[in-house]
Design a protein around this motif. Structure first.
Motif, PDB file in Angstrom:
ATOM      1  N   PRO A 197      49.321 -64.660  -4.594  1.00 58.43           N
ATOM      2  CA  PRO A 197      49.591 -63.396  -3.885  1.00 58.43           C
ATOM      3  C   PRO A 197      49.815 -63.601  -2.386  1.00 58.43           C
ATOM      4  O   PRO A 197      50.659 -62.940  -1.787  1.00 58.43           O
ATOM      5  CB  PRO A 197      48.326 -62.569  -4.126  1.00 58.43           C
ATOM      6  CG  PRO A 197      47.698 -63.150  -5.334  1.00 58.43           C
ATOM      7  CD  PRO A 197      48.048 -64.600  -5.345  1.00 58.43           C
ATOM      8  N   VAL A 198      49.071 -64.546  -1.793  1.00 53.34           N
ATOM      9  CA  VAL A 198      49.239 -64.816  -0.361  1.00 53.34           C
ATOM     10  C   VAL A 198      50.644 -65.342  -0.086  1.00 53.34           C
ATOM     11  O   VAL A 198      51.346 -64.864   0.814  1.00 53.34           O
ATOM     12  CB  VAL A 198      48.185 -65.843   0.135  1.00 53.34           C
ATOM     13  CG1 VAL A 198      48.507 -66.300   1.546  1.00 53.34           C
ATOM     14  CG2 VAL A 198      46.798 -65.245   0.073  1.00 53.34           C
ATOM     15  N   VAL A 257      46.717 -65.547   9.673  1.00 56.57           N
ATOM     16  CA  VAL A 257      46.458 -65.692   8.239  1.00 56.57           C
ATOM     17  C   VAL A 257      46.706 -67.131   7.812  1.00 56.57           C
ATOM     18  O   VAL A 257      45.877 -67.761   7.150  1.00 56.57           O
ATOM     19  CB  VAL A 257      47.366 -64.728   7.437  1.00 56.57           C
ATOM     20  CG1 VAL A 257      47.232 -64.996   5.947  1.00 56.57           C
ATOM     21  CG2 VAL A 257      47.019 -63.283   7.756  1.00 56.57           C
ATOM     22  N   VAL A 271      54.105 -59.366   7.847  1.00 58.45           N
ATOM     23  CA  VAL A 271      52.683 -59.113   8.036  1.00 58.45           C
ATOM     24  C   VAL A 271      52.330 -59.308   9.508  1.00 58.45           C
ATOM     25  O   VAL A 271      52.606 -60.365  10.067  1.00 58.45           O
ATOM     26  CB  VAL A 271      51.840 -60.085   7.184  1.00 58.45           C
ATOM     27  CG1 VAL A 271      50.370 -59.719   7.260  1.00 58.45           C
ATOM     28  CG2 VAL A 271      52.326 -60.100   5.760  1.00 58.45           C
ATOM     29  N   PRO A 272      51.728 -58.291  10.145  1.00 60.21           N
ATOM     30  CA  PRO A 272      51.286 -58.519  11.524  1.00 60.21           C
ATOM     31  C   PRO A 272      50.157 -59.563  11.528  1.00 60.21           C
ATOM     32  O   PRO A 272      49.277 -59.523  10.669  1.00 60.21           O
ATOM     33  CB  PRO A 272      50.774 -57.143  11.980  1.00 60.21           C
ATOM     34  CG  PRO A 272      50.575 -56.343  10.744  1.00 60.21           C
ATOM     35  CD  PRO A 272      51.403 -56.932   9.657  1.00 60.21           C
ATOM     36  N   LEU A 288      43.966 -69.522   9.214  1.00 56.74           N
ATOM     37  CA  LEU A 288      42.695 -69.391   8.508  1.00 56.74           C
ATOM     38  C   LEU A 288      42.769 -70.073   7.139  1.00 56.74           C
ATOM     39  O   LEU A 288      41.840 -70.758   6.720  1.00 56.74           O
ATOM     40  CB  LEU A 288      42.327 -67.910   8.339  1.00 56.74           C
ATOM     41  CG  LEU A 288      41.051 -67.639   7.539  1.00 56.74           C
ATOM     42  CD1 LEU A 288      39.825 -68.239   8.210  1.00 56.74           C
ATOM     43  CD2 LEU A 288      40.827 -66.144   7.322  1.00 56.74           C
ATOM     44  N   LEU A 289      43.920 -69.904   6.458  1.00 47.53           N
ATOM     45  CA  LEU A 289      44.024 -70.434   5.103  1.00 47.53           C
ATOM     46  C   LEU A 289      44.376 -71.919   5.063  1.00 47.53           C
ATOM     47  O   LEU A 289      44.360 -72.515   3.995  1.00 47.53           O
ATOM     48  CB  LEU A 289      45.037 -69.627   4.288  1.00 47.53           C
ATOM     49  CG  LEU A 289      44.610 -68.174   4.024  1.00 47.53           C
ATOM     50  CD1 LEU A 289      45.652 -67.457   3.199  1.00 47.53           C
ATOM     51  CD2 LEU A 289      43.258 -68.108   3.329  1.00 47.53           C
ATOM     52  N   ARG A 336      57.533 -62.154   1.598  1.00 47.98           N
ATOM     53  CA  ARG A 336      58.296 -60.933   1.362  1.00 47.98           C
ATOM     54  C   ARG A 336      58.004 -59.789   2.330  1.00 47.98           C
ATOM     55  O   ARG A 336      58.776 -58.860   2.453  1.00 47.98           O
ATOM     56  CB  ARG A 336      58.059 -60.426  -0.066  1.00 47.98           C
ATOM     57  CG  ARG A 336      58.669 -61.295  -1.152  1.00 47.98           C
ATOM     58  CD  ARG A 336      60.176 -61.409  -1.000  1.00 47.98           C
ATOM     59  NE  ARG A 336      60.791 -62.064  -2.132  1.00 47.98           N
ATOM     60  CZ  ARG A 336      61.093 -63.364  -2.191  1.00 47.98           C
ATOM     61  NH1 ARG A 336      60.841 -64.128  -1.149  1.00 47.98           N
ATOM     62  NH2 ARG A 336      61.660 -63.875  -3.263  1.00 47.98           N
ATOM     63  N   TYR A 337      56.868 -59.841   2.998  1.00 46.10           N
ATOM     64  CA  TYR A 337      56.496 -58.734   3.864  1.00 46.10           C
ATOM     65  C   TYR A 337      56.301 -59.227   5.290  1.00 46.10           C
ATOM     66  O   TYR A 337      55.841 -60.346   5.502  1.00 46.10           O
ATOM     67  CB  TYR A 337      55.193 -58.080   3.388  1.00 46.10           C
ATOM     68  CG  TYR A 337      55.286 -57.491   2.001  1.00 46.10           C
ATOM     69  CD1 TYR A 337      55.885 -56.244   1.798  1.00 46.10           C
ATOM     70  CD2 TYR A 337      54.796 -58.187   0.912  1.00 46.10           C
ATOM     71  CE1 TYR A 337      55.975 -55.713   0.522  1.00 46.10           C
ATOM     72  CE2 TYR A 337      54.881 -57.662  -0.362  1.00 46.10           C
ATOM     73  CZ  TYR A 337      55.477 -56.419  -0.557  1.00 46.10           C
ATOM     74  OH  TYR A 337      55.555 -55.895  -1.804  1.00 46.10           O
ATOM     75  N   ALA A 377      53.100 -62.480  -0.439  1.00 42.16           N
ATOM     76  CA  ALA A 377      53.023 -61.522   0.668  1.00 42.16           C
ATOM     77  C   ALA A 377      53.646 -62.097   1.935  1.00 42.16           C
ATOM     78  O   ALA A 377      54.402 -61.421   2.635  1.00 42.16           O
ATOM     79  CB  ALA A 377      51.565 -61.135   0.919  1.00 42.16           C
ATOM     80  N   LEU A 378      53.348 -63.382   2.217  1.00 41.98           N
ATOM     81  CA  LEU A 378      53.867 -63.978   3.452  1.00 41.98           C
ATOM     82  C   LEU A 378      55.381 -64.155   3.403  1.00 41.98           C
ATOM     83  O   LEU A 378      56.051 -64.128   4.433  1.00 41.98           O
ATOM     84  CB  LEU A 378      53.194 -65.330   3.724  1.00 41.98           C
ATOM     85  CG  LEU A 378      51.726 -65.284   4.136  1.00 41.98           C
ATOM     86  CD1 LEU A 378      51.179 -66.688   4.335  1.00 41.98           C
ATOM     87  CD2 LEU A 378      51.541 -64.457   5.405  1.00 41.98           C
TER      88      LEU A 378
END
Lengths: 260, 276
Positions: free
Chosen positions: A82-83, A98, A92-93, A101-102, A89-90, A86-87
């Motif tokens: 999912p990460v 993010v 993300v502010p 951290l990951l 396709r969207y 999300a990174l």
């Protein structure tokens, strides 16, 4: 000009011998039938290869290693896919935060993670040892899942899920019916990579062993402290062969080398 | 707005998990090294380095990691130059030989050195039979053994980084340099080396930090006689039960890897500015 120079070629051969030679040494030692470890072996046989299957600590810890390997791989994929999606396709502010951290679990030495989980989870909150092994390994594997799946999503045209949505699919349908089939290979490769990483992992597990709960590599190191027989050479031989088989199969099916 | 909410929904589980089960415990552990009687202080670090053994272990860790990085660079550079010129079918096979060891258990890879360097190992049998020595000598549990083990474990990382840097080198620039009158060595030092230093820096960072944070190699080939930071940390927890010293070592380990990461990156940027 385009042929490698002789000196450079010699260096390449030396480097490869240095990298691969030790495997042959372990192989030969694994087929020894001597009472104690000697090289070259004085007698040859399958004695120690058979012996490792009868050692109880190896049997039990192999079970734990498999459970932890499969569990943490599934966990890391469940959190990481999912990460990656999300990174890719969207907008993300704070996406850099993010990402940072990951990736931290790759930067922080594993022994620190293991000790931190022991002191602040197992001893402080009574987290069971097996659970602490699982969460420690999962945290370590999340970066692998994110990185491999992200690379694959970057090569996938974003229009295809937009097209599916325009044609009436919901976001979830677009992901499961359009995107997921296209990144199956990457997910498979990430799973193999993650499992191998967990299976070979020592520093994170070092402090997270308890009564009856220990992983195979930790038990191998413990065995070496008390015995000087060729068991570990035999077991190493088996592990090398298994790794070769898994890597070769994945390479054939998914092209693992594209993702490493 | 809705899209942002979906995105955070997808990110939240991983962020929560990593914060709770990784970041929080690690920060709590590191904080322990700076807490002196309830307040911030560096007394634990002073006490740690007051022990000569500790300073010696830290210095040995840096020295072995530095030496392994240097030797890996010197050996792998020509090897990588040869590898990128090997024709395709062979090249894939050779690249596989470099990458495969990375997938194999480090214990299996380190064990070979126990077989080779042990009392009844190959090295001692050869030396005794050749009449060089009369009694087997101690090769295991020496700094040399740890160095060889670390070098073998980490070398693939340097080789892979250099190969990918050399692959991205445009072939024309070398020909241009030679046409314009540079000899082989000038072309290498003024063109190839500066253009591939990124690979050297990435490889160097990976090898150095890999050596500093290696546990299996010093544990198996160094033992209690040749301690490195990680084996010292293990001893502090499991033998001495000294959690504070363990936190101090954890801070040192992390600070060293981060400093080398940042430092080498700065070196890369600095010399690039000089080159342009």
């Amino acid at each position: 000009m385009n042929r490698p120079s002789r000196a450079a070629l010699a260096m390449l051969v030396l480097a490869l011998l240095f990298l691969v030679g030790p495997f042959f040494v372990v192989f030969i030692a694994g087929f020894s039938a001597d009472e104690t470890l000697a090289f070259p072996p004085r007698s040859v046989g399958l004695r120690w290869l058979a012996h490792v299957f009868t050692v109880e600590s190896f049997q039990r810890s192999l079970g734990t290693s498999l459970v932890v390997g499969v569990g943490s791989t599934l966990g890391a994929l469940g959190l990481g896919v999912p990460v990656a999606y999300a990174l890719s396709r969207y907008a993300v502010p704070g996406r850099e935060w993010v990402r940072t951290l990951l990736t931290l679990p790759l930067v922080v030495p594993g022994i620190i993670v293991g000790l931190a989980l022991l002191n602040h989870m197992v001893l402080l909150y009574n987290l069971p040892v097996l659970a602490s092994l699982l969460v420690g390994h999962t945290a370590l594997l999340v970066p692998y899942a994110v990185r491999v799946v992200s690379a694959s999503l970057a090569n996938l045209r974003q229009d295809i899920d937009d097209a599916a949505i325009t044609l009436g699919a919901t976001r979830a349908q677009a992901f499961f019916k359009v995107v997921l089939p296209n990144i199956r290979g990457a997910i498979g490769a990430a799973a193999v990579l993650a499992f191998i990483t967990s299976f070979n992992q020592v520093p994170v597990s070092l402090f997270l062993t308890g009564p009856g709960v220990s992983t195979l590599p930790i038990e191998m190191m413990a065995y070496m402290e008390t015995s000087y027989d060729p068991s570990i050479a035999a077991l190493s031989t088996l592990l090398v062969l298994m790794t070769l088989a898994v890597v070769a199969a994945t390479e054939k099916l998914l092209g693992l080398s594209r993702y490493v | 707005m809705n899209r942002t909410r979906i995105a955070w929904g997808l990110l939240a589980p991983a962020l929560a998990f990593v914060s709770l089960f990784f970041l929080a415990p690690v920060l709590a552990l590191l904080a322990g090294a700076f807490k002196v009687e309830g307040a911030f202080g560096l007394a634990h670090f002073q006490a740690f380095f007051a022990e000569p053994l500790h300073a010696q272990v830290y210095w040995r860790t840096l020295r072995l990691a530095g030496l392994a990085t240097l030797v890996a660079a010197v050996v792998c550079y020509p090897a990588a130059m040869a590898l990128v010129k090997v024709p395709p079918p062979w090249r894939g096979l050779l690249t596989g030989l470099v990458i495969l060891p990375l997938m194999v258990s480090p214990i299996a890879r380190t064990y070979a050195w126990i077989v080779l360097l042990g009392r009844n190992g190959l090295a001692n049998s050869l030396l005794v039979q050749g009449g060089v020595i009369s009694e087997p000598m101690t090769l295991l549990f020496t700094e040399g053994a740890v160095f060889v083990g670390l070098l073998q474990l980490m070398m693939p990382l340097m080789l892979v980084s250099l190969v990918s840097a050399l692959e991205n080198l445009p072939p024309d620039v070398l020909n241009a340099a030679r046409t314009l009158g540079a000899n082989r060595w000038q072309a290498f030092f003024k063109v190839t080396l500066p253009l591939t230093q990124e690979g050297l820096i990435i490889g160097g960072t990976l090898v150095f930090t890999g050596c500093v944070t290696a546990y299996i190699t010093p544990a198996l080939l160094g033992g209690p006689k040749v301690l490195m930071l990680e084996t010292l940390l293990y001893q502090k927890v499991n033998v001495a039960g000294d959690t504070t010293a363990a936190s101090v070592i954890a801070v040192l380990l992390l600070a060293t890897t981060v400093a080398v990461n940042q430092g080498l990156r700065r070196v890369g940027r600095g010399s690039k500015r000089v080159a342009t």
